[in-house]
Design a protein around this motif. Sequence first.
Motif, PDB file in Angstrom:
ATOM      1  N   THR A  15     -40.075  19.144  15.547  1.00 33.82           N
ATOM      2  CA  THR A  15     -39.304  18.149  14.800  1.00 33.82           C
ATOM      3  C   THR A  15     -38.029  18.775  14.240  1.00 33.82           C
ATOM      4  O   THR A  15     -36.951  18.194  14.303  1.00 33.82           O
ATOM      5  N   ILE A  22     -30.024  16.670  16.809  1.00 34.47           N
ATOM      6  CA  ILE A  22     -29.430  15.360  16.513  1.00 34.47           C
ATOM      7  C   ILE A  22     -28.197  15.512  15.627  1.00 34.47           C
ATOM      8  O   ILE A  22     -27.137  14.943  15.914  1.00 34.47           O
ATOM      9  N   ALA A 311     -33.602  17.103   4.693  1.00 36.42           N
ATOM     10  CA  ALA A 311     -34.592  16.800   5.730  1.00 36.42           C
ATOM     11  C   ALA A 311     -35.704  17.849   5.727  1.00 36.42           C
ATOM     12  O   ALA A 311     -36.879  17.531   5.908  1.00 36.42           O
ATOM     13  N   TYR A 314     -38.009  17.080   2.951  1.00 35.64           N
ATOM     14  CA  TYR A 314     -38.719  15.862   3.337  1.00 35.64           C
ATOM     15  C   TYR A 314     -39.877  16.190   4.283  1.00 35.64           C
ATOM     16  O   TYR A 314     -41.005  15.744   4.101  1.00 35.64           O
TER      17      TYR A 314
ATOM     18  N   ARG B 119     -41.421  11.619  20.550  1.00 32.00           N
ATOM     19  CA  ARG B 119     -40.985  12.803  19.789  1.00 32.00           C
ATOM     20  C   ARG B 119     -39.534  12.641  19.347  1.00 32.00           C
ATOM     21  O   ARG B 119     -39.149  12.992  18.244  1.00 32.00           O
ATOM     22  N   PHE B 120     -38.728  12.053  20.247  1.00 30.52           N
ATOM     23  CA  PHE B 120     -37.329  11.762  19.944  1.00 30.52           C
ATOM     24  C   PHE B 120     -37.239  10.834  18.725  1.00 30.52           C
ATOM     25  O   PHE B 120     -36.487  11.061  17.780  1.00 30.52           O
ATOM     26  N   ASP B 122     -39.557  10.396  16.434  1.00 28.81           N
ATOM     27  CA  ASP B 122     -40.052  11.096  15.246  1.00 28.81           C
ATOM     28  C   ASP B 122     -38.973  11.952  14.604  1.00 28.81           C
ATOM     29  O   ASP B 122     -38.875  12.030  13.388  1.00 28.81           O
ATOM     30  N   ALA B 123     -38.159  12.601  15.465  1.00 26.30           N
ATOM     31  CA  ALA B 123     -37.113  13.469  14.929  1.00 26.30           C
ATOM     32  C   ALA B 123     -36.150  12.652  14.067  1.00 26.30           C
ATOM     33  O   ALA B 123     -35.679  13.110  13.034  1.00 26.30           O
ATOM     34  N   PHE B 124     -35.871  11.422  14.473  1.00 21.32           N
ATOM     35  CA  PHE B 124     -34.983  10.569  13.679  1.00 21.32           C
ATOM     36  C   PHE B 124     -35.608  10.200  12.342  1.00 21.32           C
ATOM     37  O   PHE B 124     -34.925  10.018  11.348  1.00 21.32           O
ATOM     38  N   LEU B 125     -36.948  10.075  12.348  1.00 19.07           N
ATOM     39  CA  LEU B 125     -37.629   9.678  11.114  1.00 19.07           C
ATOM     40  C   LEU B 125     -37.767  10.837  10.143  1.00 19.07           C
ATOM     41  O   LEU B 125     -38.191  10.654   9.011  1.00 19.07           O
ATOM     42  N   ALA B 126     -37.410  12.058  10.595  1.00 19.33           N
ATOM     43  CA  ALA B 126     -37.576  13.224   9.727  1.00 19.33           C
ATOM     44  C   ALA B 126     -36.443  13.346   8.716  1.00 19.33           C
ATOM     45  O   ALA B 126     -36.484  14.204   7.853  1.00 19.33           O
ATOM     46  N   PHE B 127     -35.427  12.483   8.815  1.00 21.42           N
ATOM     47  CA  PHE B 127     -34.331  12.542   7.859  1.00 21.42           C
ATOM     48  C   PHE B 127     -34.579  11.592   6.701  1.00 21.42           C
ATOM     49  O   PHE B 127     -35.062  10.484   6.911  1.00 21.42           O
ATOM     50  N   ILE B 153     -28.512   3.379  13.207  1.00 21.46           N
ATOM     51  CA  ILE B 153     -29.005   4.606  13.849  1.00 21.46           C
ATOM     52  C   ILE B 153     -30.195   5.176  13.079  1.00 21.46           C
ATOM     53  O   ILE B 153     -31.113   5.726  13.662  1.00 21.46           O
TER      54      ILE B 153
END
Lengths: 335, 284
Positions: A15, A22, A311, A314, B119-120, B122-127, B153
């Motif tokens: 992650t 990203i 992040a 978090y 997984r892609f 999930d990475a966005f939800l980690a912010f 986004i």
Amino acid sequence: MWAFLVRRLSLTLVTLWGLTLITFLIVHIAPGDPARTAAGPQARQEQVEQIRKLYGLDQPLWVQYARYMGRLIRGDFGVSLWYKRPVSVELKTYLIPTLELAFCAAVLLICLGFPLGILSAIHRNSVLDHAVRLFALTGVSFPIFLLGLILQLVFYRALGWFPAGGRISPFVSPPQTITGFYIVDALLTGNWRALASALHHLALPAVTLAYGSAAVVSRMTRSCFLEVLGEEYIQTARAKGMPERIILLRHALRNALIPIITATALQIGSLLSGVLLVEVIFSWPGLGTYAYTSAVVLDVNAIMAITIVTALIYIGINLLADVLYAIIDPRIQYT
Amino acid sequence: MMLRKLNAYMMFFGPRKNPLGFLGAVIVIVISLTAVLAPLIAPYDPFETKPAERLRPPSKSHPFGTDELGRDIFTRTLFGARVSLYAALVIISISFVFGSLLGVASALAGGWIDNVFMRFTDAFLAFPYLTFAMLISAVLGPSLQNAMIAISITWWPWYARLARAQVLAVKNELYIEAARAIGVGRLRFLLRYLLPNAFSPLIVQATLDVGYAILLASSLSFIGLGAQPPTPEWGRMVASGRLYLLTAWWVPLFPGLAIFFTVLGFNLIGDAVRDFVDPRTRQR
């Protein structure tokens, strides 16, 4: 348990990598020229090219990414495009006040959310229950910045009970720095004047920050508790004449705890978003204020660093919640 | 048919069945009408500045007072409804379409594609959502349009996850198997059978989210990354009025309350819709 931890940690690493990828892509693929932004609108073309070379922006994207990751791993977030100082230096000074505020709000959130939720579940449809429902409804609908302004208006301007902002009174010297947390340092050095002033300044921002999240947690606690209270094992416990206190605390609470912890972890995570707005309103010298001043001048390096650091926190909170599940509920086997 | 529809409607929002849901519906209808009719009902021009009448307290001619440039706050608050509802609609639409497309594709593909997509996501939800939205709008440049893109986004992953979970759940239902067994064509199967059954919770979620979208968009504007002056946007109006809080409290207060009531209205409706769809929560 250990196997679960290792698995969970390795997933976290994936992650983390996704997260840095990203942020990198967003900053480097977005329309606009970072060299031009860094040089300023009045810069001549040669200056822009010079900066492009200096920051390595003329390299292919994958080279830039490799360099960026290399720097990140060493904790180097680059140079602030505005202050021209390393972002990591700024981050260090701003992170601790934010953590202090967010931690106090998290304590408030737990101390308010849990008991209110449990009490309103036990006394369903009482005046208290309706009051908690009203609290929850307004809490999720109130813009956090408006709440801060109203509290300032009432408790600072009208009543004069609390200061309007800042971390400590300008007439009180801050405690000697040991950890950087004013409360902890004041306690460690026995500096009661500083402690009182720091707590006095924390009150309004912490309440503002905690309010909305406490509302969500109280609501969640209430509905989980009600669901558990309807279960057969609670009836069994009652039938065999167990004291109500033990039924509630040992049987009901423990079984209701998992979804409550999930919701609480999510809410504590969302404090990290709210803290940005609260800090701006109460002139709290933390990451939020730093993010705000960086946003005004579009200092992308600084905002990128703040995004990654928040992040990280978090992700840490969510990891902690997952570990807590495994401790609380022995049925959970992560294989 | 009409009557049955009306009955269903009353069960949703009837003042006696669900007073709070009814209140929410009333608030949302009033705000929506305000947004549509703002140019007709507003007493002044939202952009016209009158330096001589700056920072006047609420009065008969200016029910919400005037701001630092002498503009009528009541008029600007009415026009603000347009901006906020428009922003929320765009944000929800973009994230809904993109998120559910990805979620459905992921669920139908399965295997490693599903794994990579998720997984892609999930990475966005980690912010934390606000810092992430801030980063994107700072990169794109401050404007309402970019703020809407930024929030979308950060938002689509929720729909992607929900859509995926829904499709996976519905995929194994008996009627879906039956449709397959009688040899319904691929596209027809997808559009007639699978998606309509999978999508109702998504639509409920979207109505629940309108309030949050308004809150988030106004928060970005409050930081200065959303709507730019002189746009009458509520978050922006609170931000510029904040400087006058101690001397002219009405400047930030009224636009702020407008946000509160709008979000409250949508949340009340959202609660009612959720209770209606999920009867288990109704008794509680």
